[in-house]
Design an enzyme around this catalytic site. Structure first.
Site, PDB file in Angstrom:
ATOM      1  N   LYS A  74       0.843  -1.227   0.039  1.00 44.62           N
ATOM      2  CA  LYS A  74      -0.062  -0.061  -0.050  1.00 44.62           C
ATOM      3  C   LYS A  74       1.081   1.286  -0.018  1.00 44.62           C
ATOM      4  O   LYS A  74       1.287   1.654   1.038  1.00 44.62           O
ATOM      5  CB  LYS A  74      -1.200  -0.021   1.349  1.00 44.62           C
ATOM      6  CG  LYS A  74      -2.042   1.124   1.297  1.00 44.62           C
ATOM      7  CD  LYS A  74      -2.881   1.057   2.557  1.00 44.62           C
ATOM      8  CE  LYS A  74      -3.803   2.083   2.396  1.00 44.62           C
ATOM      9  NZ  LYS A  74      -3.260   3.473   2.120  1.00 44.62           N
TER      10      LYS A  74
HETATM   11  P1  ATP Z   1     -10.228   5.484   1.182  1.00 43.76           P
HETATM   12  O1  ATP Z   1      -9.491   6.093  -0.132  1.00 43.76           O
HETATM   13  O2  ATP Z   1     -10.420   4.045   1.374  1.00 43.76           O
HETATM   14  O3  ATP Z   1     -11.270   6.276   1.293  1.00 43.76           O
HETATM   15  P2  ATP Z   1      -8.157   7.056   2.601  1.00 43.76           P
HETATM   16  O4  ATP Z   1      -8.264   8.351   1.905  1.00 43.76           O
HETATM   17  O5  ATP Z   1      -8.225   6.935   4.295  1.00 43.76           O
HETATM   18  O6  ATP Z   1      -9.356   5.976   2.384  1.00 43.76           O
HETATM   19  P3  ATP Z   1      -6.129   5.183   2.801  1.00 43.76           P
HETATM   20  O7  ATP Z   1      -6.950   4.337   4.145  1.00 43.76           O
HETATM   21  O8  ATP Z   1      -4.989   5.545   2.974  1.00 43.76           O
HETATM   22  O9  ATP Z   1      -7.105   6.139   1.893  1.00 43.76           O
HETATM   23  O10 ATP Z   1      -6.340   4.019   1.665  1.00 43.76           O
HETATM   24  C1  ATP Z   1      -6.562   3.846   0.485  1.00 43.76           C
HETATM   25  C2  ATP Z   1      -5.582   4.295  -0.610  1.00 43.76           C
HETATM   26  O11 ATP Z   1      -4.642   3.681  -0.732  1.00 43.76           O
HETATM   27  C3  ATP Z   1      -6.044   4.324  -2.155  1.00 43.76           C
HETATM   28  O12 ATP Z   1      -7.073   5.334  -2.408  1.00 43.76           O
HETATM   29  C4  ATP Z   1      -4.751   4.393  -3.025  1.00 43.76           C
HETATM   30  O13 ATP Z   1      -4.379   5.911  -3.074  1.00 43.76           O
HETATM   31  C5  ATP Z   1      -3.909   4.004  -2.016  1.00 43.76           C
HETATM   32  N1  ATP Z   1      -3.235   2.688  -2.427  1.00 43.76           N
HETATM   33  C6  ATP Z   1      -1.675   2.524  -2.167  1.00 43.76           C
HETATM   34  N2  ATP Z   1      -1.395   1.405  -2.723  1.00 43.76           N
HETATM   35  C7  ATP Z   1      -2.586   0.535  -3.278  1.00 43.76           C
HETATM   36  C8  ATP Z   1      -2.758  -0.560  -4.055  1.00 43.76           C
HETATM   37  N3  ATP Z   1      -2.086  -1.497  -3.989  1.00 43.76           N
HETATM   38  N4  ATP Z   1      -4.124  -0.723  -4.067  1.00 43.76           N
HETATM   39  C9  ATP Z   1      -5.092   0.190  -3.988  1.00 43.76           C
HETATM   40  N5  ATP Z   1      -4.928   1.382  -3.409  1.00 43.76           N
HETATM   41  C10 ATP Z   1      -3.643   1.619  -2.937  1.00 43.76           C
END
Ligand code: ATP
Length: 872
Positions: free
Chosen positions: A453
């Protein structure tokens, strides 16, 4: 006009490129500095006399003179339209309806030539300040749509509108806003919107699209950057011009009301004359005026915008039209008609109504009234699913509404209004898991992909057969200009046989030489707009993780395994510029390998891992809990019934899990589901801890601290969002987790002006969109930020009303020992935690306590048995 999310993102990217809207407070602070000065343009007539001391007639003349002066300054000769600087002329959209044109008063020269005529047409004193459209107000729009027959009203409405130029009046929409604002019942809000939309579908379909934009507090989709760029002073000036107020009386009203819309309502009440007969506003006219304001740029644009705002407020009939106009101009409508509510309302309205002459099949009220509740819910649900699916694939009312008017609600809508190149689809989202073991138990029996991630920016890359590239952010904003290096990269990564595609990945700052990942902070140092490829200082690599469209074919329905195969086989890696996310395929039996992978991810500056279901195992029942899992809802949108039985039935956690009993679980699929947060994508973050949930709250008020903290705000009051009502519901006061430096910065950011003399981001009166029944704070904050908060637990509170009705009829929820963790600069206000999310966490907590008690009881039972055995 941007949504709060959009606005925040635009303002937030370090460089602050967007137009900074200034509130009325800012304006008044400026006025204070010049205290004692009356209205501007002192050279005309009696303008040195304070306006409050003039008779109506004198004031009218004075204002007329000011207007004439402005018009004279803004025009070259009599026969020309209002002056629009050359630089703006292309972007100036032609109006369809006559009332949409800003029609300035006759220019000064005309006035001199024909004074009597000009004066007679403009200086009629009319007491129309509060005159409202009584016919429209009498329509019972808040009835159940099954009891509401638009045809009963459309003929009279049309006649009414005929006299006003033929298009639906803004009074109709205002009436809808008034009714929606007057209730907190989600059902009533949806019903009222449905009925208003039906009146337009049947009475004036051409006004439907502008009505939808206005009701959703926007004028364009997120990916079209159209900003009103109006400051609070433009609205203050207009109120003074139109309502004949001076600074002092306007400030007095502002101090009393606190909300700009309420100020406009009060100011309109005080208006005792008009300079000319107001021209009733139409929905189209208002919308077109907003588009004009947004499109007006360059030299002289402030005057043109001011003239449009003045005209709108002058033509507003009554306080309510003024109130909602001003709220719209301030980009804060607060009627709770957010995207989801609007989509539900549209899906119902088009099930029941069709435009004149259409032969589309619709449902009759009489037919639906006979149905059982669950049967009706199923019909609503199906129609809603189609509309939501369309909007998730193509989130633009400009595309959706015309097709709905043409074919109504049918599955063909998904074909006619599906995925399209250069229109961003709403991204699929991941559900939070607390730790690896929760993730493993949720995905038991399935193959899944673990992926790093990455800590960067999500990017949706569109490329058409001609090679044109568009790049969109997580919030659907166009950011092609920000990444010219990625645009240049696309031809290199596009393998043989790939003509068009939509791909998703994370853009991460890297060291170009070694490929080493850099943190998110580094990426934020990159300029936001119009990046010149030759001057890029922050190098990036795109880590692709999904492919949603290939060679004119949507791939959303294919399982991830297939989509990933295409992504890997058809695209070409370019070292340190483009590659695929690092991954590991596993099952729940591979816990050690998964743990090692997780550790490697966190050691490589990643936030944790994403875990994604690979195959559509339709036959494998989903065994994870209901958090974040999509459920097929049988009873949609029932009001939170305030009964204890219901409360128990809602014992589930997770945002948006307000779905009721009667839900059937769907199998966990590996398809790409736009705009859904499902358990087929799970996030496991390194900073999660199984005993540690956090909330993203909005700071809304503060008290002066004690002792050492006397010069700072401590405690700070924080709130969750109520998506249905648009209110911010206070949930706790926080005094812990702040450093002195943070206190200082917070005091400067939320400045009550006591020391500095200039108020910033604060207000004296409680904003009407805040719900807090406790003791009054010393200052109210303008909602600006999202703070991530930890806490010991969630309690039922006799004071706070957050999530009232969701877990208890009598009590809201509050946090025990809240502790500030960090600012979430990456989150917009729209992404702050909701009352439903809070209620979900409370239910989770209660379920845990119950399980623990159960375990204890069981253990106690075992011991008792043992004792019994011993006794035996
Ligand atoms: P969300 O986007 O789920 O509403 P958030 O803004 O708090 O929540 P995070 O909880 O940090 O974001 O996690 C989601 C984000 O992680 C995705 O929107 C994307 O930008 C990022 N990301 C990084 N690596 C990946 C991956 N391998 N697959 C999907 N997303 C990824």
């Amino acid at each position: 006009m941007s949504s709060p999310a959009k606005k925040r993102k635009l303002n937030n990217d370090g460089k602050q490129n967007g137009v900074q809207s200034k509130g009325l407070e800012f304006f008044f602070a400026k006025q204070r500095q010049n205290d004692g000065q009356a209205l501007p343009s002192a050279s005309i007539g009696c303008s040195n006399v304070p306006s409050s001391e003039l008779t109506d007639e004198e004031l009218a003349r004075k204002l007329q003179a000011e207007w004439d002066q402005e018009v004279a300054n803004g025009r070259h000769n009599d026969n020309q339209p209002p002056e629009i600087p050359q630089s703006m002329q292309n972007s100036y959209i032609e109006s369809e309806s006559p009332d949409a044109q800003p029609q300035p008063e006759p220019p000064a020269s005309t006035m001199q030539e024909k004074p009597s005529k000009a004066l007679s047409s403009t200086l009629t004193l009319q007491s129309t300040g509060m005159a409202e459209d009584c016919f429209t107000s009498s329509i019972p729009m808040d009835r159940s749509p099954l009891m509401f027959e638009p045809s009963k009203y459309t003929d009279s409405l049309k006649q009414h509108w005929e006299a006003e130029g033929g298009n639906a009046s803004y009074a109709l929409l205002t009436r809808c806003f008034v009714l929606v604002s007057a209730t907190t019942s989600r059902i009533k809000i949806v019903d009222t919107l449905v009925n208003c939309l039906r009146l337009l579908i049947e009475g004036d379909p051409s006004s439907l699209l502008p009505a939808v934009w206005l009701a959703t507090n926007s004028i364009s989709p997120a990916y079209v950057s159209l900003e009103l760029g109006l400051g609070g002073s433009a609205i203050s000036k207009a109120l003074k011009h139109v309502c004949g107020l001076d600074n002092r009386s306007l400030k007095a009203i502002y101090d009393k009301c606190g909300d700009a819309g309420d100020v406009a309502f009060e100011a309109k009440k005080k208006q005792s004359f008009t300079l000319r007969k107001p021209k009733p506003l139409t929905i189209k006219g208002v919308y077109q005026s907003l588009v004009k304001i947004a499109n007006t740029q360059g030299q002289g644009s402030a005057e043109v915008k001011q003239r449009i705002v003045d005209r709108l407020l002058q033509d507003a009939r009554g306080g309510e039209e003024s109130r909602f106009l001003v709220r719209t101009l301030c980009q804060h409508l607060r009627i709770g008609a957010v995207k989801t509510t609007m989509l539900i309302a549209l899906s119902r309205a088009f099930l029941l109504s069709r435009p004149p002459g259409s032969t589309v099949v619709i449902k009759r009220n009489s037919e639906l009234s006979k149905l059982r509740k669950d049967e009706l819910a199923e019909i609503w649900g199906k129609s809603e699913e189609i509309v939501k699916a369309c909007f998730a694939r193509r989130p633009d009312y400009n595309d959706l509404i015309p097709v709905l008017l043409e074919i109504g609600i049918t599955s063909e809508l998904l074909v006619r209004c599906g995925l399209a190149l250069h229109v961003p689809l709403r991204p699929m989202l991941g559900s939070i898991t607390r730790d690896l073991s929760e993730m493993l138990s949720k995905l038991q029996g399935r193959d899944f992909a673990c992926e790093y991630k990455y800590d960067g920016q999500r990017a949706q890359v569109h490329c058409d057969a001609q090679g044109k590239v568009s790049i969109f952010s997580r919030h659907l904003e166009l950011m092609t200009d920000k990444y010219p290096d990625l645009v240049q990269l696309v031809p290199k990564i596009r393998g043989e046989g790939v003509s068009s595609f939509i791909m998703e990945g994370e853009v991460v700052a890297v060291d170009r030489g070694s490929g080493e990942l850099k943190n998110f902070q580094t990426l934020t140092n990159r300029a936001r707009k119009d990046v010149d490829i030759g001057s890029i200082k922050v190098d990036v690599c795109l880590f692709a993780f999904d492919l949603m469209y290939l060679n004119e074919q949507p791939l959303l329905d294919r399982p991830l395994r297939e989509r990933r195969e295409l992504l890997k086989s058809l695209f070409i890696e370019v070292s340190h510029h483009f590659t695929w996310v690092k991954g590991l395929d596993a099952t729940s039996n591979d816990s050690e390998a998964v743990l090692d992978f997780f550790k490697a991810a966190t050691e490589n500056k990643c936030e944790g891992i994403m875990v994604k279901s690979l195959d559509n195992l339709v036959d494998v029942p989903y065994t994870g809990d209901a958090d974040g899992q999509e459920v097929e809802v049988v009873e949609k949108l029932s009001t939170p019934k305030k009964s204890k039985a219901k409360t128990k039935s809602r014992n589930r956690g997770g945002e948006g899990n307000d779905k009721e009993m009667g839900s059937r679980r769907k199998p966990l699929l590996a398809t790409y589901e736009p705009d859904k947060r499902l358990d087929s994508w799970l996030k496991v973050k390194k900073d999660y801890n199984s005993s540690f949930d956090t909330l993203d709250l909005i700071p809304i008020a503060g008290w002066h601290g004690q002792g050492r903290k006397a010069k700072w705000w401590s405690p700070v009051l924080l709130a969750v969002r109520n998506e249905e009502t648009g209110l911010l519901e206070a949930v706790c006061k926080c005094i812990s987790g702040f450093t002195d430096a943070f206190y200082k910065a917070t005091k400067q950011f939320y400045d009550d002006g006591e020391d500095s003399g200039e108020r910033k981001n604060t207000r004296v009166q409680k904003p009407s969109f805040v719900e807090y029944p406790g003791p009054l704070p010393d200052v109210w904050f303008e909602p600006q930020e999202v703070w991530e908060m930890a806490f010991a637990d969630i309690t039922l509170s006799p004071t706070y009303t957050a999530a009232l009705g969701l877990v208890s009829d009598e009590r809201g929820l509050s946090l025990r020992f809240p502790r500030f963790l960090k600012k979430r600069d990456d989150k917009s206000l729209e992404e702050a935690s909701t009352n439903h999310f809070l209620a979900g966490l409370w239910r989770k907590q209660e379920a845990k306590v119950a399980t623990a008690k159960g375990k204890d009881a069981k253990e106690d039972g075992v011991q008792d048995d043992a004792v019994d055995e011993d006794v035996d």
